[in-house]
Design an enzyme around this catalytic site. Structure first.
Site, PDB file in Angstrom:
ATOM      1  CD  GLU A 259       0.629   0.815   7.687  1.00 31.37           C
ATOM      2  OE1 GLU A 259       0.951   1.305   5.707  1.00 31.37           O
ATOM      3  OE2 GLU A 259       1.363   0.191   8.008  1.00 31.37           O
ATOM      4  CG  ASP A 260      -1.194   1.467   3.031  1.00 34.56           C
ATOM      5  OD1 ASP A 260      -0.990   1.639   4.188  1.00 34.56           O
ATOM      6  OD2 ASP A 260      -1.668   1.370   2.300  1.00 34.56           O
TER       7      ASP A 260
ATOM      8  NE  ARG B 161      -2.206  -3.255  -4.040  1.00 41.92           N
ATOM      9  CZ  ARG B 161      -2.194  -3.400  -2.850  1.00 41.92           C
ATOM     10  NH1 ARG B 161      -1.903  -1.986  -1.750  1.00 41.92           N
ATOM     11  NH2 ARG B 161      -2.067  -4.417  -1.648  1.00 41.92           N
TER      12      ARG B 161
ATOM     13  CG  PHE C 273     -12.144   0.779   2.785  1.00 45.05           C
ATOM     14  CD1 PHE C 273     -11.366   0.157   3.320  1.00 45.05           C
ATOM     15  CD2 PHE C 273     -11.299   0.305   1.294  1.00 45.05           C
ATOM     16  CE1 PHE C 273     -10.544  -0.564   3.749  1.00 45.05           C
ATOM     17  CE2 PHE C 273     -10.324  -0.866   1.320  1.00 45.05           C
ATOM     18  CZ  PHE C 273      -9.693  -1.347   1.915  1.00 45.05           C
ATOM     19  CB  VAL C 274      -9.797   5.938   1.464  1.00 46.68           C
ATOM     20  CG1 VAL C 274     -10.777   7.004   2.606  1.00 46.68           C
ATOM     21  CG2 VAL C 274      -8.264   5.585   2.381  1.00 46.68           C
TER      22      VAL C 274
ATOM     23  CG  ASP D 283      -9.008   1.118  10.275  1.00 46.25           C
ATOM     24  OD1 ASP D 283      -8.957   2.195  10.866  1.00 46.25           O
ATOM     25  OD2 ASP D 283      -9.459   0.415   9.659  1.00 46.25           O
TER      26      ASP D 283
ATOM     27  CG  ASP E 197      -6.048  -2.851  -1.781  1.00 45.57           C
ATOM     28  OD1 ASP E 197      -4.864  -3.033  -0.371  1.00 45.57           O
ATOM     29  OD2 ASP E 197      -6.122  -4.189  -1.134  1.00 45.57           O
TER      30      ASP E 197
ATOM     31  N   GLY F 106       0.779  -0.733   0.381  1.00 51.46           N
ATOM     32  CA  GLY F 106       0.389   0.318  -0.657  1.00 51.46           C
ATOM     33  C   GLY F 106       1.061   1.417   0.132  1.00 51.46           C
TER      34      GLY F 106
ATOM     35  CE  LYS G  78      -9.653   3.536   7.552  1.00 52.51           C
ATOM     36  NZ  LYS G  78     -10.077   3.062   6.930  1.00 52.51           N
TER      37      LYS G  78
HETATM   38  P1  IMP Z   1      -4.309  -1.616  10.871  1.00 48.52           P
HETATM   39  O1  IMP Z   1      -3.205  -2.594  11.331  1.00 48.52           O
HETATM   40  O2  IMP Z   1      -5.890  -1.323  11.398  1.00 48.52           O
HETATM   41  O3  IMP Z   1      -3.532  -0.259  10.969  1.00 48.52           O
HETATM   42  O4  IMP Z   1      -4.708  -1.437   9.376  1.00 48.52           O
HETATM   43  C1  IMP Z   1      -3.053  -0.652   8.110  1.00 48.52           C
HETATM   44  C2  IMP Z   1      -3.276  -1.921   7.033  1.00 48.52           C
HETATM   45  O5  IMP Z   1      -4.590  -1.765   6.436  1.00 48.52           O
HETATM   46  C3  IMP Z   1      -2.738  -0.204   6.482  1.00 48.52           C
HETATM   47  O6  IMP Z   1      -1.706  -0.289   5.948  1.00 48.52           O
HETATM   48  C4  IMP Z   1      -4.065  -0.573   4.712  1.00 48.52           C
HETATM   49  O7  IMP Z   1      -2.649  -1.821   3.898  1.00 48.52           O
HETATM   50  C5  IMP Z   1      -5.232  -1.571   5.081  1.00 48.52           C
HETATM   51  N1  IMP Z   1      -6.054  -0.424   5.533  1.00 48.52           N
HETATM   52  C6  IMP Z   1      -6.869  -0.099   7.077  1.00 48.52           C
HETATM   53  N2  IMP Z   1      -7.540   0.808   6.351  1.00 48.52           N
HETATM   54  C7  IMP Z   1      -7.908   1.328   4.942  1.00 48.52           C
HETATM   55  C8  IMP Z   1      -8.624   1.873   4.086  1.00 48.52           C
HETATM   56  O8  IMP Z   1      -9.305   3.111   3.760  1.00 48.52           O
HETATM   57  N3  IMP Z   1      -8.288   1.655   2.371  1.00 48.52           N
HETATM   58  C9  IMP Z   1      -7.150   0.372   1.776  1.00 48.52           C
HETATM   59  N4  IMP Z   1      -6.582  -0.295   3.173  1.00 48.52           N
HETATM   60  C10 IMP Z   1      -6.728   0.266   3.807  1.00 48.52           C
HETATM   61 MG    MG Z   2      -3.400  -3.150   2.165  1.00 46.45          MG
END
Ligand code: IMP
Ligand code: MG
Length: 181
Positions: free
Chosen positions: A100-101, A166, A153-154, A104, A160, A45, A132
């Site tokens: 990181e992208d 992407r 969700f973006v 969340d 992706d 990402g 987020k």
């Molecule tokens: P976390 O572990 O929940 O913080 O998630 C991190 C990963 O979840 C990111 O690196 C993304 O790959 C994916 N992710 C979380 N939210 C989104 C979104 O809104 N769009 C796309 N990918 C997301």
């Molecule tokens: Mg992803």
């Protein structure tokens, strides 16, 4: 460019992204004056953000790549983070910035930060294009954040849904009908 049929809104245009990425690069350059930094890209990402960001950093940097998986083809984290590709070199004594992208739940970054600290990095910071905060399930915070966004969700600019979208140049909100299917 015409709005992709599967998205309902453009959150950040290519131009807004470029401007913010340049600011983040300048900030990192100021903060690490005289230091070497290892820039770690979280695949896949962050790849587009990463390539843009590193070209705005005027320091002695090295590059490495890591991949984790927790989402599968869902829009919610499974809660379990797996390392699917490790770094190529040891990081002991190094300043590391994880790129990181999006943050969340924070589970991915919590896992990576712990892993890098256990490997005796000199410092570990987080640079994420998007944040987020409403989704957070851990105490993880980014040190450099491009934009803070609401709980949608973006996709696009590297992000992706089920490996699609992407390549969209803007960050867009995915039409909820796509993942309700
Ligand atoms: P976390 O572990 O929940 O913080 O998630 C991190 C990963 O979840 C990111 O690196 C993304 O790959 C994916 N992710 C979380 N939210 C989104 C979104 O809104 N769009 C796309 N990918 C997301
Ligand atoms: Mg992803």
């Amino acid at each position: 460019m015409k709005l992709h049929q599967d998205v309902c809104e453009v959150l950040y245009t290519e131009k807004q992204l470029q401007q913010r990425v340049a600011e983040l690069g300048a900030q990192i350059t100021r903060d690490y004056q005289g230091e070497e930094v290892l820039m770690v890209c979280t695949l896949r990402g962050a790849c587009i953000f990463y390539c843009d960001l590193i070209r705005h950093i005027d320091l002695d940097i090295k590059l490495d790549f890591i991949a984790t998986s927790s989402y599968g083809n869902d829009t919610k984290s499974s809660g379990e983070v797996r390392l699917t590709k490790d770094l190529s070199s040891p990081i002991s004594g190094k300043n590391v910035i994880i790129v990181e992208d999006i943050i969340d739940s924070g589970l991915t970054l919590k896992y990576l930060k712990r892993l890098f600290e256990a490997r005796d990095a000199k410092s570990v910071r987080i640079c994420s294009l998007l944040d987020k905060p409403e989704g957070r399930q851990t105490d993880i915070e980014g040190d450099y954040i491009g934009f803070t966004i609401p709980n949608a969700f973006v996709v696009g600019y590297g992000l992706d849904y089920a490996e699609r979208y992407r390549n969209l140049p803007d960050v867009c909100v995915l039409d909820p009908r796509i993942y309700a299917k």
